[in-house]
Design an enzyme around this catalytic site. Structure first.
Site, PDB file in Angstrom:
ATOM      1  N   ASP A  31      -1.907   2.839  12.150  1.00 54.04           N
ATOM      2  CA  ASP A  31      -2.484   2.431  10.843  1.00 54.04           C
ATOM      3  C   ASP A  31      -1.379   2.520  10.015  1.00 54.04           C
ATOM      4  O   ASP A  31      -0.179   3.341  10.059  1.00 54.04           O
ATOM      5  CB  ASP A  31      -3.807   3.308  10.419  1.00 54.04           C
ATOM      6  CG  ASP A  31      -4.395   2.618   9.221  1.00 54.04           C
ATOM      7  OD1 ASP A  31      -4.033   1.460   8.854  1.00 54.04           O
ATOM      8  OD2 ASP A  31      -4.987   3.405   8.791  1.00 54.04           O
ATOM      9  N   HIS A  48       3.355  -5.964  10.521  1.00 57.00           N
ATOM     10  CA  HIS A  48       2.626  -5.914  11.800  1.00 57.00           C
ATOM     11  C   HIS A  48       3.825  -6.110  12.882  1.00 57.00           C
ATOM     12  O   HIS A  48       4.001  -5.454  13.968  1.00 57.00           O
ATOM     13  CB  HIS A  48       1.749  -6.997  11.966  1.00 57.00           C
ATOM     14  CG  HIS A  48       0.510  -6.934  11.165  1.00 57.00           C
ATOM     15  ND1 HIS A  48      -0.422  -5.548  11.381  1.00 57.00           N
ATOM     16  CD2 HIS A  48      -0.378  -7.315  10.277  1.00 57.00           C
ATOM     17  CE1 HIS A  48      -1.402  -5.710  10.528  1.00 57.00           C
ATOM     18  NE2 HIS A  48      -1.205  -6.827   9.874  1.00 57.00           N
ATOM     19  N   SER A  76      -9.443  -4.347  16.040  1.00 57.16           N
ATOM     20  CA  SER A  76     -10.757  -3.976  16.355  1.00 57.16           C
ATOM     21  C   SER A  76     -11.910  -5.053  16.233  1.00 57.16           C
ATOM     22  O   SER A  76     -11.490  -6.051  15.690  1.00 57.16           O
ATOM     23  CB  SER A  76     -11.187  -2.773  15.434  1.00 57.16           C
ATOM     24  OG  SER A  76     -11.069  -3.615  13.995  1.00 57.16           O
ATOM     25  N   GLU A  78     -13.832  -5.258  14.017  1.00 55.32           N
ATOM     26  CA  GLU A  78     -13.814  -5.288  12.467  1.00 55.32           C
ATOM     27  C   GLU A  78     -12.713  -6.134  11.952  1.00 55.32           C
ATOM     28  O   GLU A  78     -12.954  -6.664  10.900  1.00 55.32           O
ATOM     29  CB  GLU A  78     -14.068  -4.050  11.717  1.00 55.32           C
ATOM     30  CG  GLU A  78     -15.501  -3.315  12.040  1.00 55.32           C
ATOM     31  CD  GLU A  78     -15.464  -2.634  13.464  1.00 55.32           C
ATOM     32  OE1 GLU A  78     -14.670  -2.423  13.819  1.00 55.32           O
ATOM     33  OE2 GLU A  78     -16.690  -2.916  14.003  1.00 55.32           O
ATOM     34  N   LEU A 142       2.864   4.996  33.896  1.00 53.55           N
ATOM     35  CA  LEU A 142       1.935   5.228  32.645  1.00 53.55           C
ATOM     36  C   LEU A 142       1.132   4.081  32.693  1.00 53.55           C
ATOM     37  O   LEU A 142       1.476   3.073  32.651  1.00 53.55           O
ATOM     38  CB  LEU A 142       2.906   5.135  31.529  1.00 53.55           C
ATOM     39  CG  LEU A 142       2.206   5.003  30.134  1.00 53.55           C
ATOM     40  CD1 LEU A 142       1.448   6.426  29.478  1.00 53.55           C
ATOM     41  CD2 LEU A 142       3.462   4.621  29.000  1.00 53.55           C
ATOM     42  N   ARG A 199      -3.638   9.482  14.611  1.00 54.25           N
ATOM     43  CA  ARG A 199      -4.000   8.318  13.503  1.00 54.25           C
ATOM     44  C   ARG A 199      -2.712   8.576  12.414  1.00 54.25           C
ATOM     45  O   ARG A 199      -2.434   9.524  11.799  1.00 54.25           O
ATOM     46  CB  ARG A 199      -5.143   8.444  12.851  1.00 54.25           C
ATOM     47  CG  ARG A 199      -5.484   7.165  11.803  1.00 54.25           C
ATOM     48  CD  ARG A 199      -6.760   7.136  11.336  1.00 54.25           C
ATOM     49  NE  ARG A 199      -6.679   5.650  10.482  1.00 54.25           N
ATOM     50  CZ  ARG A 199      -7.913   5.115  10.453  1.00 54.25           C
ATOM     51  NH1 ARG A 199      -9.170   5.538  11.061  1.00 54.25           N
ATOM     52  NH2 ARG A 199      -7.908   4.021   9.789  1.00 54.25           N
ATOM     53  N   ILE A 206     -11.984   8.129  12.264  1.00 50.82           N
ATOM     54  CA  ILE A 206     -12.031   7.593  13.843  1.00 50.82           C
ATOM     55  C   ILE A 206     -12.011   5.996  13.807  1.00 50.82           C
ATOM     56  O   ILE A 206     -11.649   5.262  14.648  1.00 50.82           O
ATOM     57  CB  ILE A 206     -13.035   8.363  14.756  1.00 50.82           C
ATOM     58  CG1 ILE A 206     -12.684   9.946  14.856  1.00 50.82           C
ATOM     59  CG2 ILE A 206     -13.428   7.753  15.923  1.00 50.82           C
ATOM     60  CD1 ILE A 206     -11.525   9.685  16.063  1.00 50.82           C
TER      61      ILE A 206
HETATM   62  C1  FPP Z   1      -3.501  -1.190  11.068  1.00 47.80           C
HETATM   63  O1  FPP Z   1      -2.486  -1.609   9.935  1.00 47.80           O
HETATM   64  C2  FPP Z   1      -2.864  -2.127  12.068  1.00 47.80           C
HETATM   65  C3  FPP Z   1      -3.443  -3.020  12.755  1.00 47.80           C
HETATM   66  C4  FPP Z   1      -4.792  -3.455  12.258  1.00 47.80           C
HETATM   67  C5  FPP Z   1      -2.999  -3.673  13.845  1.00 47.80           C
HETATM   68  C6  FPP Z   1      -1.912  -2.885  14.688  1.00 47.80           C
HETATM   69  C7  FPP Z   1      -1.192  -3.983  15.489  1.00 47.80           C
HETATM   70  C8  FPP Z   1       0.056  -3.663  15.991  1.00 47.80           C
HETATM   71  C9  FPP Z   1       0.904  -2.316  15.779  1.00 47.80           C
HETATM   72  C10 FPP Z   1       0.693  -4.889  16.286  1.00 47.80           C
HETATM   73  C11 FPP Z   1      -0.058  -5.755  17.281  1.00 47.80           C
HETATM   74  C12 FPP Z   1      -0.110  -4.751  18.606  1.00 47.80           C
HETATM   75  C13 FPP Z   1       0.224  -5.380  19.729  1.00 47.80           C
HETATM   76  C14 FPP Z   1       0.012  -4.604  21.346  1.00 47.80           C
HETATM   77  C15 FPP Z   1       1.273  -6.558  20.048  1.00 47.80           C
HETATM   78  P1  FPP Z   1      -3.228  -2.193   8.649  1.00 47.80           P
HETATM   79  O2  FPP Z   1      -2.642  -3.585   8.665  1.00 47.80           O
HETATM   80  O3  FPP Z   1      -4.643  -1.799   8.561  1.00 47.80           O
HETATM   81  O4  FPP Z   1      -2.324  -1.583   7.664  1.00 47.80           O
HETATM   82  P2  FPP Z   1      -2.744  -0.912   6.089  1.00 47.80           P
HETATM   83  O5  FPP Z   1      -3.902  -0.116   6.223  1.00 47.80           O
HETATM   84  O6  FPP Z   1      -1.556  -0.139   5.598  1.00 47.80           O
HETATM   85  O7  FPP Z   1      -3.214  -2.344   5.474  1.00 47.80           O
END
Ligand code: FPP
Length: 251
Positions: A31, A48, A76, A78, A142, A199, A206
């Site tokens: 996150d 991202h 997710s 969501e 892994l 996290r 969670i």
């Molecule tokens: C949360 O940050 C992150 C996500 C919803 C996506 C996680 C994805 C990646 C790390 C990259 C994609 C994964 C792969 C395997 C290619 P957020 O956008 O909710 O951050 P914020 O809470 O600061 O807005």
């Protein structure tokens, strides 16, 4: 088997990690990508992209110290609520990531698996996922589980539906249902429950991640935004985990 991802300075701290009492399965809620980008006046997508870069060090560290399973919450059930442009960019990043990284992961004996309902993902993403999972299926290092269109509640409901069908077809008896049988109807069938859930970004939730499997997981939170999370932070989380007493409800 311990892999041979090339070692560099960022591996410091791994040498005195206790190989006894290592978590077998680590799960991460990655996150803070959006806030990482905002702090730098960059678009969320840049966060991202940086988040994908952060994966490399973490996967390498897990592999080098002999972690068996790493589960990553990438998208997710969501997350579809986000603007279409962001959803599309995340899907593109997934495709780019798999195209670029799978060969190296394969060389390092990593097994790639996916949990979640990937049928709702774009065709190109499904194709790359299938290629990656097939190519790495016979490896023995892994296991990296990528959670995509994953939600804990929908996973449980799907399991209930599958069990109900078995009962209706007389393939399973009501009295035979127990926790271990039920676990076999989840996406994580055959994978041990996470010992440690991390996290990032300071949120203490969670968020529908592995809610059945997390019953006795140790939780570890950090204020660091995911793109800044490195192998050394993972090592810190593992060392903290190793100091904890797990009682599983006993004394
Ligand atoms: C949360 O940050 C992150 C996500 C919803 C996506 C996680 C994805 C990646 C790390 C990259 C994609 C994964 C792969 C395997 C290619 P957020 O956008 O909710 O951050 P914020 O809470 O600061 O807005």
């Amino acid at each position: 088997m311990i892999s041979n991802f090339r070692k560099n300075k960022s591996d410091s701290g791994t040498e005195n990690i206790k190989s006894l009492n290592l978590p077998k399965h680590i799960a991460i809620i990655m996150d803070g990508n959006g806030r990482w980008a905002k702090k730098r006046n960059l678009p969320r997508i840049a966060g991202h992209k940086a988040g994908v870069e952060a994966l490399r060090d973490v996967i390498k560290t897990c592999s080098n110290i002999g972690i068996s399973y790493l589960t990553l919450f990438a998208f997710s059930t969501e997350n579809w609520k986000r603007p279409t442009q962001e959803v599309n960019a995340l899907m593109e990043l997934l495709v780019i990531y798999l195209r670029k990284e799978v060969s190296e992961l394969h060389r390092n004996d990593v097994i790639i698996k996916v949990i979640g309902d990937i049928s709702k993902l774009p065709e190109t993403a499904i194709t790359e996922i299938n290629k990656a999972t097939e190519m790495t299926s016979n490896n023995s290092g892994l296991t990296v589980n990528i959670a995509l269109n994953y939600g804990g509640r929908s996973e449980i409901l799907l399991g209930v539906e599958k069990i109900a069908k078995k009962i209706l077809n007389n393939e399973l008896k009501l009295q035979d249902i127990n926790e271990s049988v039920f676990s076999n109807f989840l996406y994580t069938k055959g994978i041990p429950d996470p010992d440690l859930i991390i996290r990032t970004s300071g949120e203490l939730r969670i968020s529908n991640f592995l809610i059945w499997q997390a019953a006795y997981s140790e939780l570890w939170f950090t204020d660091i935004y995911w793109p800044d999370f490195k192998g050394k932070h993972l090592i810190k989380a593992i060392k903290d985990y190793q100091k904890r007493k797990r009682r599983f409800g006993g004394i």
